[in-house]
Design a protein around this motif. Structure first.
Motif, PDB file in Angstrom:
ATOM      1  N   ASN A   1       0.818  -1.205   0.000  1.00 48.91           N
ATOM      2  CA  ASN A   1       0.000   0.000   0.000  1.00 48.91           C
ATOM      3  C   ASN A   1       0.860   1.267   0.000  1.00 48.91           C
ATOM      4  O   ASN A   1       0.540   2.248  -0.676  1.00 48.91           O
TER       5      ASN A   1
ATOM      6  N   LYS B   1       2.033   1.748  -3.531  1.00 54.00           N
ATOM      7  CA  LYS B   1       0.981   2.319  -4.375  1.00 54.00           C
ATOM      8  C   LYS B   1       0.868   3.823  -4.168  1.00 54.00           C
ATOM      9  O   LYS B   1       0.691   4.593  -5.105  1.00 54.00           O
ATOM     10  N   ARG B   2       0.952   4.231  -2.904  1.00 52.21           N
ATOM     11  CA  ARG B   2       0.837   5.664  -2.608  1.00 52.21           C
ATOM     12  C   ARG B   2       2.075   6.425  -3.082  1.00 52.21           C
ATOM     13  O   ARG B   2       1.982   7.606  -3.427  1.00 52.21           O
TER      14      ARG B   2
ATOM     15  N   ILE C   1       3.456   5.983  -5.829  1.00 55.19           N
ATOM     16  CA  ILE C   1       3.140   6.311  -7.222  1.00 55.19           C
ATOM     17  C   ILE C   1       2.053   7.389  -7.284  1.00 55.19           C
ATOM     18  O   ILE C   1       2.130   8.323  -8.069  1.00 55.19           O
ATOM     19  N   ALA C   2       1.056   7.270  -6.386  1.00 54.78           N
ATOM     20  CA  ALA C   2      -0.061   8.225  -6.400  1.00 54.78           C
ATOM     21  C   ALA C   2       0.403   9.642  -6.061  1.00 54.78           C
ATOM     22  O   ALA C   2      -0.121  10.618  -6.600  1.00 54.78           O
TER      23      ALA C   2
ATOM     24  N   MET D   1      -1.006  20.878   5.995  1.00 56.07           N
ATOM     25  CA  MET D   1      -2.268  20.963   5.250  1.00 56.07           C
ATOM     26  C   MET D   1      -2.992  22.269   5.554  1.00 56.07           C
ATOM     27  O   MET D   1      -3.587  22.885   4.677  1.00 56.07           O
TER      28      MET D   1
ATOM     29  N   ILE E   1      -2.631  19.232   0.325  1.00 56.38           N
ATOM     30  CA  ILE E   1      -3.524  18.352   1.099  1.00 56.38           C
ATOM     31  C   ILE E   1      -3.525  16.915   0.567  1.00 56.38           C
ATOM     32  O   ILE E   1      -3.354  15.958   1.325  1.00 56.38           O
ATOM     33  N   THR E   2      -3.699  16.748  -0.740  1.00 56.42           N
ATOM     34  CA  THR E   2      -3.770  15.381  -1.297  1.00 56.42           C
ATOM     35  C   THR E   2      -2.494  14.601  -0.991  1.00 56.42           C
ATOM     36  O   THR E   2      -2.535  13.460  -0.530  1.00 56.42           O
TER      37      THR E   2
ATOM     38  N   VAL F   1      -2.287  13.720   2.693  1.00 60.74           N
ATOM     39  CA  VAL F   1      -3.218  12.645   3.068  1.00 60.74           C
ATOM     40  C   VAL F   1      -2.596  11.282   2.745  1.00 60.74           C
ATOM     41  O   VAL F   1      -2.635  10.350   3.557  1.00 60.74           O
ATOM     42  N   HIS F   2      -2.000  11.169   1.560  1.00 64.19           N
ATOM     43  CA  HIS F   2      -1.335   9.903   1.219  1.00 64.19           C
ATOM     44  C   HIS F   2      -0.190   9.622   2.190  1.00 64.19           C
ATOM     45  O   HIS F   2       0.014   8.486   2.616  1.00 64.19           O
TER      46      HIS F   2
ATOM     47  N   LEU G   1      -0.040  10.612   5.270  1.00 61.19           N
ATOM     48  CA  LEU G   1      -0.656  10.206   6.545  1.00 61.19           C
ATOM     49  C   LEU G   1      -0.948   8.704   6.541  1.00 61.19           C
ATOM     50  O   LEU G   1      -0.673   7.998   7.515  1.00 61.19           O
ATOM     51  N   PHE G   2      -1.514   8.237   5.422  1.00 62.79           N
ATOM     52  CA  PHE G   2      -1.821   6.809   5.329  1.00 62.79           C
ATOM     53  C   PHE G   2      -0.517   5.985   5.346  1.00 62.79           C
ATOM     54  O   PHE G   2      -0.469   4.922   5.964  1.00 62.79           O
TER      55      PHE G   2
ATOM     56  N   LYS H   1       0.710   5.870   8.881  1.00 59.20           N
ATOM     57  CA  LYS H   1      -0.143   4.950   9.628  1.00 59.20           C
ATOM     58  C   LYS H   1       0.250   3.494   9.310  1.00 59.20           C
ATOM     59  O   LYS H   1       0.306   2.645  10.206  1.00 59.20           O
TER      60      LYS H   1
END
Lengths: 232, 232
Positions: B103, B106-107, B109-110, B175, B182-183, B186-187, B189-190, B193
Motif C-alpha cells: 500500500n 501504491k501511494r 506512485i499516487a 495541510m 492536502i492530497t 493525506v497519502h 498520513l496513510f 499509519k
C-alpha cells in the motif's frame, strides 16, 4: 471409522461453524455500533464498542485452539480439511473486522463534533449499509454453504469501493475549502478507509466460503481496488 | 515414537521455521523498498514492490498448508504445539506487513512528487528505520528462540508510536498552511499509519516468539497505542 465417531465429528464441525458465526454476529454488531457512534456522536456507545472487542478476540483464540485440536485428532482430508481451513481464515477476517470497527469507535470519540455536512453523514452511512449488507450476506452464505450467494458478495464490493473513492474526494474538497475542518476530515478519511477494508474482508470471506463449498477458487476479483491510490 | 521419526519431525519443524524466516526476509525487503520508493520517488521500485507481494502471499499459503499437514500427521502437544501455532500467527503478521508495504508503494506512485519538506522525509525515514529494526530484531529473536530479545522489541514500539504522533501533527499543520499539499499529505498520513501498523505487527510477532519460547504471555503491552485517535 465407526458411525458414532463420524457423527461426533460432524457435531464438532457444526459447533465450530457455530462459534465462527457467533464471531460474525459480534463483528457485525461492532461495525454497526461504531458507525452509529460516529454519526450520532454517541461517546458511550463508542466506549462500549471499544470494550466489547475483547470478547471477539477471546472467541477468536477459542476457535483457533479448537481448530488445532480438531486437525490433530481427526486428521481431516478433502472436504473436511477445506471446512477447517475456511473456518480458520474466516475467523481471522472477522477478528480484523472487529479491530477496524474498534478504530472507527476511537475516532468517533476523537472527532468530538457532528459530521460537517449532512451529505457526508449520508455517504458514510450508505457505505456502511452496503459493507454491512456484504458481511451479513456472506455470513449467511457460510451458514447455508451457498457458493452462489458468496459469489454475489464478491461482486457487490465494487460499489463499496466506488463510494469510498467518492467520499475520499469529497473530504479532500472540504479540507481545501476550510482548513478548520482538516483534523475532523482526516479522522473521517481513516474511518471511510476502515469501512472500505471491512468490505474487503467480507470479500475474502466470500472467497473462502466459495472454496469451502466447491473446492474451486472464485475467479479473480478486482484486486480489492482502492482507486484513491491511483495505482493498481 | 522411534528416534528416526522424532528426528524427521525436528527437520520438518526446522524447515517450517525456515519458510517463516524466508517470509520475514521478503516482508522486510518489501517494507524497505516501499519507503525508499516513496522518499526517492522511484516509480519502478514501487511497481516491482507491488508485484513482489505475490511471492509473499504464495509463501504464506505454502506455510499454512504445511502447518496443517504437520498438525494432522504429528498431533503435536506442549512445546511442539506452541511452535506450530506461533509459526502460523507469525506468518499471518508477515503477510499483513507485505500488504501494508504494498500500500505504501501504491501511494508512492499516487503522490507523484517529492516529499514537501526535508523534515518530513527525515521523519518518515526515521520511523521506518525504527520499525524495520523492530522487524529484523524480532525475526532474529524467532530464529535464535530468544525470549529476552523478543521482549525488548515490544518495548521499542513506544518510540515508533511517538514518531507517528509527531508526524501526524506535522502533516496536519502543513495541510492547514497550504491547501495545495492536502492530497499529498493525506497519502503520507496513510503511509505513516501503515508504518506504525508494521511496528504493531512486529510487536505481535514478539509476543508470539516470547510465548513460543517460554510458554508464558508477555506482560500486557501498551495496547499498540495510536495516540492520534486520542481515545485509548
Amino acid at each position: 471409522m465407526s458411525e458414532h465417531t463420524v457423527s461426533a465429528y460432524d457435531e464438532e464441525l457444526t459447533a465450530m461453524a457455530g462459534k465462527v458465526a457467533e464471531m460474525g454476529g459480534l463483528a457485525e454488531r461492532a461495525f454497526a455500533d461504531a458507525v452509529s457512534a460516529l454519526v450520532t456522536q454517541d461517546h458511550e456507545l463508542a466506549k462500549s464498542t471499544i470494550e466489547n472487542d475483547e470478547r471477539l478476540d477471546a472467541l477468536h483464540q477459542e476457535v483457533e485452539m479448537k481448530l488445532i485440536e480438531m486437525i490433530a485428532l481427526r486428521q481431516p482430508m478433502g472436504q473436511d480439511l477445506r471446512e477447517i481451513t475456511a473456518a480458520s481464515r474466516i475467523a481471522n477476517d472477522l477478528e480484523r473486522v472487529g479491530d477496524l470497527a474498534k478504530n472507527v469507535a476511537k475516532r468517533a470519540i476523537a472527532i468530538d463534533s457532528n459530521l460537517k455536512s449532512k451529505k457526508l453523514a449520508i455517504g458514510v452511512e450508505h457505505m456502511t449499509e452496503l459493507a454491512l449488507g456484504q458481511l451479513k450476506q456472506v455470513l449467511d452464505a457460510y451458514t447455508r454453504r451457498d457458493a452462489e450467494a458468496a459469489r454475489r458478495v464478491q461482486e457487490a464490493d465494487a460499489e463499496v469501493d466506488a463510494i469510498y473513492t467518492s467520499l475520499f474526494r469529497e473530504l479532500l474538497t472540504y479540507m481545501m475549502e476550510d482548513p478548520r475542518v482538516i483534523t475532523q476530515c482526516v479522522h473521517l478519511l481513516f474511518c471511510a478507509k476502515n469501512i472500505e477494508r471491512i468490505g474487503d474482508h467480507a470479500t475474502n470471506i466470500a472467497e473462502n466460503v466459495y472454496y469451502m463449498v466447491t473446492g474451486d477458487r472464485l475467479p479473480e476479483d478486482r484486486a480489492k481496488l482502492d482507486e484513491t491510490t491511483g495505482a493498481v
